[in-house]
Design a protein around this motif. Structure first.
Motif, PDB file in Angstrom:
ATOM      1  N   SER A  63       0.838  -1.193   0.000  1.00 55.75           N
ATOM      2  CA  SER A  63       0.000   0.000   0.000  1.00 55.75           C
ATOM      3  C   SER A  63       0.873   1.242   0.000  1.00 55.75           C
ATOM      4  O   SER A  63       2.062   1.173   0.303  1.00 55.75           O
ATOM      5  CB  SER A  63      -0.916   0.028   1.225  1.00 55.75           C
ATOM      6  OG  SER A  63      -0.167   0.140   2.414  1.00 55.75           O
ATOM      7  N   TYR A 146      -4.975  -2.735   9.767  1.00 61.82           N
ATOM      8  CA  TYR A 146      -5.084  -4.093   9.234  1.00 61.82           C
ATOM      9  C   TYR A 146      -5.688  -5.037  10.276  1.00 61.82           C
ATOM     10  O   TYR A 146      -6.538  -5.870   9.967  1.00 61.82           O
ATOM     11  CB  TYR A 146      -3.701  -4.599   8.811  1.00 61.82           C
ATOM     12  CG  TYR A 146      -3.433  -4.495   7.333  1.00 61.82           C
ATOM     13  CD1 TYR A 146      -3.573  -5.587   6.498  1.00 61.82           C
ATOM     14  CD2 TYR A 146      -3.036  -3.294   6.758  1.00 61.82           C
ATOM     15  CE1 TYR A 146      -3.322  -5.502   5.140  1.00 61.82           C
ATOM     16  CE2 TYR A 146      -2.784  -3.185   5.406  1.00 61.82           C
ATOM     17  CZ  TYR A 146      -2.930  -4.292   4.600  1.00 61.82           C
ATOM     18  OH  TYR A 146      -2.691  -4.201   3.262  1.00 61.82           O
ATOM     19  N   ASP A 301      -5.846  -0.444   0.464  1.00 63.89           N
ATOM     20  CA  ASP A 301      -5.380  -1.825   0.263  1.00 63.89           C
ATOM     21  C   ASP A 301      -5.470  -2.187  -1.220  1.00 63.89           C
ATOM     22  O   ASP A 301      -6.314  -2.979  -1.631  1.00 63.89           O
ATOM     23  CB  ASP A 301      -6.205  -2.791   1.108  1.00 63.89           C
ATOM     24  CG  ASP A 301      -7.708  -2.622   0.886  1.00 63.89           C
ATOM     25  OD1 ASP A 301      -8.114  -1.657   0.195  1.00 63.89           O
ATOM     26  OD2 ASP A 301      -8.482  -3.453   1.397  1.00 63.89           O
ATOM     27  N   ASN A 321      -4.418 -10.204   2.049  1.00 61.75           N
ATOM     28  CA  ASN A 321      -4.715  -9.284   3.141  1.00 61.75           C
ATOM     29  C   ASN A 321      -3.883  -9.626   4.380  1.00 61.75           C
ATOM     30  O   ASN A 321      -3.293  -8.745   5.018  1.00 61.75           O
ATOM     31  CB  ASN A 321      -6.200  -9.338   3.471  1.00 61.75           C
ATOM     32  CG  ASN A 321      -6.733  -8.002   3.974  1.00 61.75           C
ATOM     33  OD1 ASN A 321      -5.978  -7.080   4.217  1.00 61.75           O
ATOM     34  ND2 ASN A 321      -8.026  -7.898   4.129  1.00 61.75           N
ATOM     35  N   GLY A 324      -0.332  -8.780   3.754  1.00 61.93           N
ATOM     36  CA  GLY A 324      -0.064  -7.355   3.905  1.00 61.93           C
ATOM     37  C   GLY A 324       0.305  -7.012   5.329  1.00 61.93           C
ATOM     38  O   GLY A 324       1.190  -6.177   5.574  1.00 61.93           O
TER      39      GLY A 324
END
Length: 497
Positions: A63, A146, A301, A321, A324
């Motif tokens: 990101s 997150y 994202d 995800n 990340g």
């Protein structure tokens, strides 16, 4: 004695206070000064150093870079990323030569100290500290976001999550540098593997027509389908092109803890930059080609959104995800390391209060870890503004890049006979390119976030006043960077006689 181990340090005693504000730039505080400020040598080979270089940066692939699409469009960000990649490549080659000459924990500050004098070294070290204290604070906020978005443990983003990040990961660093770098390598490998898996999935949905789907601004000079914000958009996208590489220059900060630093540092710098360039290329193309530039320019994202254009989560988007989060942890963890080593080196040489460079029985600079961590946590908890702190960090980074490139130029010109185990391809021309592009990136930060740039300038001004009125009188002659500088001065004096 086994490699990478040391005997326990002698019991600490207070540093002797200087008797006066002597105008002399060097002081000798005591015979045991460096013994109480020793790092754990031989803890990291080239592989761990390469992992450290990638870890500094890998969160930027998940990101941040995509905001550059809102500044320059696909074409503008692509050109900006290419130019920033050239800047980092030139800078890394110059740093590889400098780190082989001066393999100390000061990194860029040590190089500038040798080439530009005490003030130049202090300005460079301060700029690096701004980058490595502000960036972890910002990333802790992103980690909190997150954690909340993934529903982990029912936690919401806020100060308890930020505190847990700093407490847990600083604790690992206090345990020992070898353990810390191995942990960083494992998390980084997970993040890199996830980026490769993402690219495979995203390229199956690739459509070149989506790359330039941002409408052109008719009032922007030179605008078109590939440059919707015109030529100025390329310049405004510079700081976001840097996100694919920001932090890799911190590898030399591990010099005093590396195995055979003269060989391992140049190798680690080159390999880590190559890996980062490849990841930047496939991530940028795969994400924008799968979802479109317009869809990604304002999201937090981008990789996840690229895998679920209809908004419905998929198994692959969930994996990315979670990965990340791993990427954020890797960068957060390694940036804490870099900040502690930069503060350690500045303190050991007397530019900052000397007690900050004391090390524990495990040879960790514990105050160099705890105090920047406390500052970072306080900034994260009080502001919650991760993007603003990252923009301030980028401003500090660009100043340090310009000064490090200038240091390489000065040493090449002033000390052509200096022993160079590794020589920069292209020589001074390479660092000249890095200097010009770094200055261009510095100006570009004002186009992105003028307030962040002004805040960084204010911090810089306070630091300069501190140096001019206090710390320049308390530099420590035994510090490696000061010894190198003194040796160079003595050799120059002999040549003049």
């Amino acid at each position: 004695m086994a490699e990478g181990t040391t005997s326990p340090p002698p019991a600490p005693s207070p540093d002797p206070a200087p008797s006066s504000l002597s105008p002399s730039p060097s002081r000798h505080p005591g015979d045991d000064y460096l013994q109480r400020r020793a790092l754990r040598r031989g803890s990291a080979g080239w592989l761990l150093l390469t992992g450290l270089g990638v870890a500094y940066v890998v969160s930027g692939d998940f990101s941040g870079w995509n905001t550059g699409l809102a500044k320059g469009g696909f074409g503008g960000l692509a050109i900006a990323t290419l130019l920033m990649g050239v800047m980092y490549a030139c800078l890394v080659f110059a740093l590889a030569e400098l780190s082989a000459i001066l393999p100390t924990a000061g990194g860029g500050y040590g190089f500038a100290r040798r080439a530009l004098g005490p003030l130049g070294g202090f300005l460079t070290g301060t700029a690096i500290l701004i980058e490595y204290i502000l960036a972890p604070a910002a990333i802790s906020i992103f980690i909190g976001d997150y954690v909340e978005s993934l529903g982990l443990f029912g936690l919401e983003s806020g100060w308890p999550v930020y505190l847990a990040c700093f407490a847990v990961f600083i604790g690992i660093h206090l345990w020992g540098v070898g353990e810390a770098l191995r942990f960083s390598l494992v998390v980084t490998v997970i993040a890199v593997a996830a980026l490769l898996v993402f690219a495979v999935g995203a390229f199956t949905e690739f459509d070149a027509g989506r790359l330039n789907d941002i409408p052109a601004d008719p009032d922007a000079f030179g605008s078109g389908s590939w440059l919707p914000y015109g030529l100025l958009g390329i310049w405004a996208a510079f700081p976001f092109g840097m996100w694919f590489f920001l932090g890799v220059e911190g590898v030399p900060l591990a010099a005093e803890e590396a195995k055979d630093p003269v060989r391992s540092l140049p190798r680690a710098l080159a390999v880590s930059l190559g890996i980062l360039a490849l990841l930047a290329l496939i991530t940028f193309l795969a994400a924008t080609g799968a979802a479109g530039s317009a869809a990604l320019k304002d999201v937090g994202d981008p990789l996840v959104q690229a895998l679920q254009p209809d908004g419905e989560p998929t198994a692959l988007s969930r994996i990315v995800n979670y990965a990340g989060l791993a990427g954020l942890v890797a960068s957060f963890f390694s940036l804490i390391y870099a900040g502690s080593r930069q503060l350690f080196a500045l303190s050991r040489a007397g530019y900052l209060p000397r007690f900050l460079s004391l090390t524990s029985s495990r040879r960790s600079p514990y105050l160099g870890l705890l105090i920047p961590g406390a500052i970072g946590f306080a900034l994260a908890a009080s502001t919650g503004d991760g993007p603003r702190m990252l923009n301030i960090a980028v401003f500090g980074a660009t100043i340090s890049y310009a000064l490090m490139a200038l240091s390489h130029l000065v040493l090449r010109r002033r000390e052509p006979g200096l022993h160079r185990p590794y020589r920069t391809p292209g020589g001074a021309a390479t660092s000249a390119v890095a200097l010009v592009l770094a200055l261009a990136a510095l100006v570009a930060t004002f186009l992105v976030d003028r307030q962040a740039a002004l805040i960084a300038l204010a911090v810089y001004a306070v630091a300069i006043v501190y140096f001019a009125t206090y710390s320049r009188f308390r530099l420590v002659a035994q510090a490696p960077e000061e010894e190198f500088a003194a040796l160079a001065a003595a050799e120059a004096e002999l040549e003049r006689k």
